[in-house]
Design a protein around this motif. Structure first.
Motif, mmCIF file in Angstrom:
data_model
loop_
_atom_site.group_PDB
_atom_site.id
_atom_site.type_symbol
_atom_site.label_atom_id
_atom_site.label_comp_id
_atom_site.label_asym_id
_atom_site.label_seq_id
_atom_site.Cartn_x
_atom_site.Cartn_y
_atom_site.Cartn_z
ATOM 1 N N THR A 117 0.822 -1.210 0.000
ATOM 2 C CA THR A 117 0.000 0.000 0.000
ATOM 3 C C THR A 117 0.856 1.260 0.000
ATOM 4 N N ALA A 118 2.164 1.088 0.174
ATOM 5 C CA ALA A 118 3.096 2.218 0.133
ATOM 6 C C ALA A 118 4.428 1.711 -0.388
ATOM 7 N N VAL A 119 5.203 2.593 -0.965
ATOM 8 C CA VAL A 119 6.510 2.230 -1.498
ATOM 9 C C VAL A 119 7.489 2.004 -0.361
ATOM 10 N N ASP A 120 8.190 0.873 -0.398
ATOM 11 C CA ASP A 120 9.269 0.597 0.556
ATOM 12 C C ASP A 120 10.566 1.090 -0.070
ATOM 13 N N ARG A 121 10.975 2.293 0.290
ATOM 14 C CA ARG A 121 12.124 2.913 -0.368
ATOM 15 C C ARG A 121 13.461 2.426 0.174
ATOM 16 N N ALA A 122 13.461 1.647 1.231
ATOM 17 C CA ALA A 122 14.721 1.197 1.825
ATOM 18 C C ALA A 122 15.236 -0.101 1.217
ATOM 19 N N THR A 123 14.364 -0.884 0.584
ATOM 20 C CA THR A 123 14.773 -2.161 0.016
ATOM 21 C C THR A 123 14.136 -2.347 -1.357
ATOM 22 N N LEU A 124 14.460 -3.453 -1.996
ATOM 23 C CA LEU A 124 13.856 -3.810 -3.283
ATOM 24 C C LEU A 124 12.876 -4.969 -3.151
ATOM 25 N N THR A 125 12.602 -5.413 -1.952
ATOM 26 C CA THR A 125 11.827 -6.642 -1.758
ATOM 27 C C THR A 125 10.372 -6.509 -2.201
ATOM 28 N N LYS A 126 9.840 -5.296 -2.246
ATOM 29 C CA LYS A 126 8.455 -5.104 -2.673
ATOM 30 C C LYS A 126 8.370 -4.436 -4.042
ATOM 31 N N SER A 127 9.504 -4.354 -4.722
ATOM 32 C CA SER A 127 9.559 -3.697 -6.027
ATOM 33 C C SER A 127 9.714 -4.736 -7.131
#
Length: 577
Positions: free
Chosen positions: A163-173
């Motif tokens: 529901t939001a961008v996880d800018r610290a990792t690539l795991t949800k990208s």
């Protein structure tokens, strides 16, 4: 001179999923039929969809499934999305980023990539709902000016859409990899489509498509000669050719280096009797001896380049670069305390010895110290100076590079990717400074990265490298002190005669002065070189701690000066470039 403080900070591992790259040829885009004409976010050309004979399973049979074909501006590369049905999960592409050493926004027109260099893309998709499955289909299409198209599959480790961008990792990208050999300088456009094979509303298809343009500069290479310094039975050490090449490729836009290792040398200023002190077999030399040494090394390196490059006013960027490392029984004092870790001038740098690039004890980009060893960060900083970069404004306030971020860091939404360790990191997960600063854990900023590309591509020739007229050094102690050229007078223009003091003798060479050379503050004229040069104005590189006694000094190559200098040569000698 730039003084480098080493510092160690740590990192958090990120899960990076490598994507398969597939090559495909693209034809002209377009289509016919009825459907949405809503412009796609990020550009592209939507066309009216066509109606296939049967709907996809699970769709509402009363809403026909159709196709929406888009084409990138300026190329024939197309992307087709299915429309129809009722499955709109409120999915939306939020961010699209390039990852080539540094992180850059794909829709930012200032973004640049270097050709023939491994590159990743990061695509972030979010939804306002919970429990929405992550679409299985996502792709990047690159278009070239020749009409060729490449399709890169994008994959994600996430099973449900965030529901939001996880800018610290690539795991949800979504992540895709463009191999070095596939990124050519003729690539001009990109398109991203997510969930393109699931029929949904035309509005949903619009939210899951982005497109834009990208400039890819020609591949960047460098010739480097490594000459270790030997002193009193000990010899300086730099990493192996493979490790040194990998370090520089991991941190700069170059795609290749030719590195030659030569026999060790002992520069003239490094004589035992010149040491300020000797203790436990360690010889401590003054800051002046360090500047004398780098001046001699740069003179010798300058002489290696062919005549056509020396005669080019902008030839510095094309010249061979020279690296040296001093052994562990040598130290150089820095004014105000601490010891120098590295120093750079013109085409040359020298640094403390190190053999290993990585610190294997650091396993995360966000925890602990830097994952690169001290010597690697020092050498990377000094190489930045050789590549036209000045200091980033953190830990120093004197003569900073105005082209870098004003706080000396890597940008509000900055980040990077280290191919050597497989680390993704960003300011969302920790604090990172520009490698050209003196603040904490450093990495190349996007501004520094693009400036190096511009310099090597010839785009900075008019302004010239900010470091070309400076001696830069970095300390390893607890003090930050810089010494570099002061802009106290107009620079000397055109061809000059360069003077270096080698083995106590002033040696002349024709060439061009660095654009940031300044009028000498201590010398009224060039008579200190020879009485026959009395009355001729002289320029120099003035460090923060005073003028460099061994040069280089510059006098304008007027007919009068040329005649006088040629008269100083021994019989049979010629004034060389």
């Amino acid at each position: 001179m730039y003084i480098f403080l080493t510092n160690r900070a740590g990192l958090v591992s990120a899960i990076i999923l490598l994507a398969t790259l597939m090559t495909a040829c693209g034809g002209a885009g377009g289509g016919s039929g009825s459907g949405s004409s809503t412009p796609a976010p990020g550009g592209g050309t939507p066309t009216t969809p066509t109606t296939p004979t049967t709907p996809l399973p699970g769709d509402d049979s009363t809403v026909p499934v159709a196709t929406l074909t888009r084409s990138a501006s300026g190329t024939g590369c197309t992307v087709t999305q299915l429309t129809g049905g009722k499955g709109d999960y409120s999915l939306e592409i939020k961010d699209v980023s390039w990852l080539q050493v540094v992180q850059q926004d794909m829709v930012d027109t200032d973004s640049r990539l270097a050709a023939k260099k491994e590159t990743r893309v990061r695509i972030d998709v979010t939804t306002s709902r919970t429990g929405v499955p992550m679409p299985a289909s996502a792709k990047l299409v690159l278009g070239s000016s020749t009409g060729a198209c490449q399709t890169v599959a994008l994959t994600s480790a996430a099973t449900t859409a965030p529901t939001a961008v996880d800018r610290a990792t690539l795991t949800k990208s979504y992540v895709g990899v463009i191999p070095a050999g596939q990124l050519a300088a003729d690539v001009v456009s990109w398109q991203v489509a997510v969930d393109d094979m699931r029929a949904s509303s035309a509005a949903a298809a619009d939210r899951l498509y982005r497109s834009g343009t990208i400039e890819v500069v020609p591949e960047i290479t460098e010739n480097i000669v490594v000459r270790p310094i030997t002193f009193q039975g000990q010899t300086g050490v730099l990493p192996s050719e493979a490790d040194l090449k990998a370090l520089l490729k991991r941190t700069y836009p170059h795609n290749d280096f030719t590195i030659t290792y030569e026999a060790a040398i002992t520069p003239t200023p490094l004589k035992p009797e010149n040491a300020e002190s000797v203790s436990g077999g360690i010889y401590t030399f003054s800051f002046q001896r360090a500047t004398d040494t780098i001046a001699e090394l740069d003179f010798q390196c300058f002489d290696r380049s062919p005549l056509e490059i020396k005669m080019d006013p902008n030839g510095l960027r094309r010249m061979t670069k020279c690296f040296s490392a001093w052994p562990s029984n040598i130290r150089f004092n820095a004014q105000g305390g601490g010891n120098l870790g590295g120093v750079a001038l013109g085409t040359s740098l020298m640094s403390l010895s190190f053999s290993s690039v990585d610190d294997s004890s650091v396993s995360s980009p966000y925890l602990g110290g830097h994952w690169l060893n001290q010597g690697a960060t020092v050498l990377g900083h000094e190489f930045g100076h050789v590549m036209a970069l000045g200091h980033a404004s953190c830990g120093t306030t004197d003569q900073v590079d105005s082209d870098l971020y004003p706080d000396g860091r890597i940008g509000t939404n900055g980040g990077g990717y280290d191919t050597g360790r497989g680390y993704y990191f960003s300011t969302a997960g920790g604090s990172f400074s520009d490698t050209m600063s003196y603040c904490g854990k450093g990495w190349t900023s996007d501004l520094a990265y693009r400036k190096v590309m511009a310099y090597k591509n010839g785009d900075l020739d008019a302004a010239a490298p900010t470091s070309s007229a400076r001696v830069m050094a970095r300390e390893t102690g607890d003090h930050d002190h810089d010494a570099h050229a002061k802009q106290t007078a107009p620079s000397v223009q055109g061809m000059v005669i360069r003077f270096y003091k080698i083995k106590g003798v002033w040696v002349p060479r024709l060439g061009y002065a660095p654009p940031n050379a300044v009028a000498s503050g201590l010398r009224q004229d060039a008579s200190f070189i020879s009485p026959v040069l009395k009355g001729i104005s002289v320029h120099t590189i003035e460090s923060h701690y005073g003028e460099l006694g061994s040069g280089p000094y510059f006098i304008k190559a007027t007919p009068q000066a040329l005649a006088l200098v040629k008269g100083l040569l021994k019989p049979g000698e010629v004034l060389k470039f």
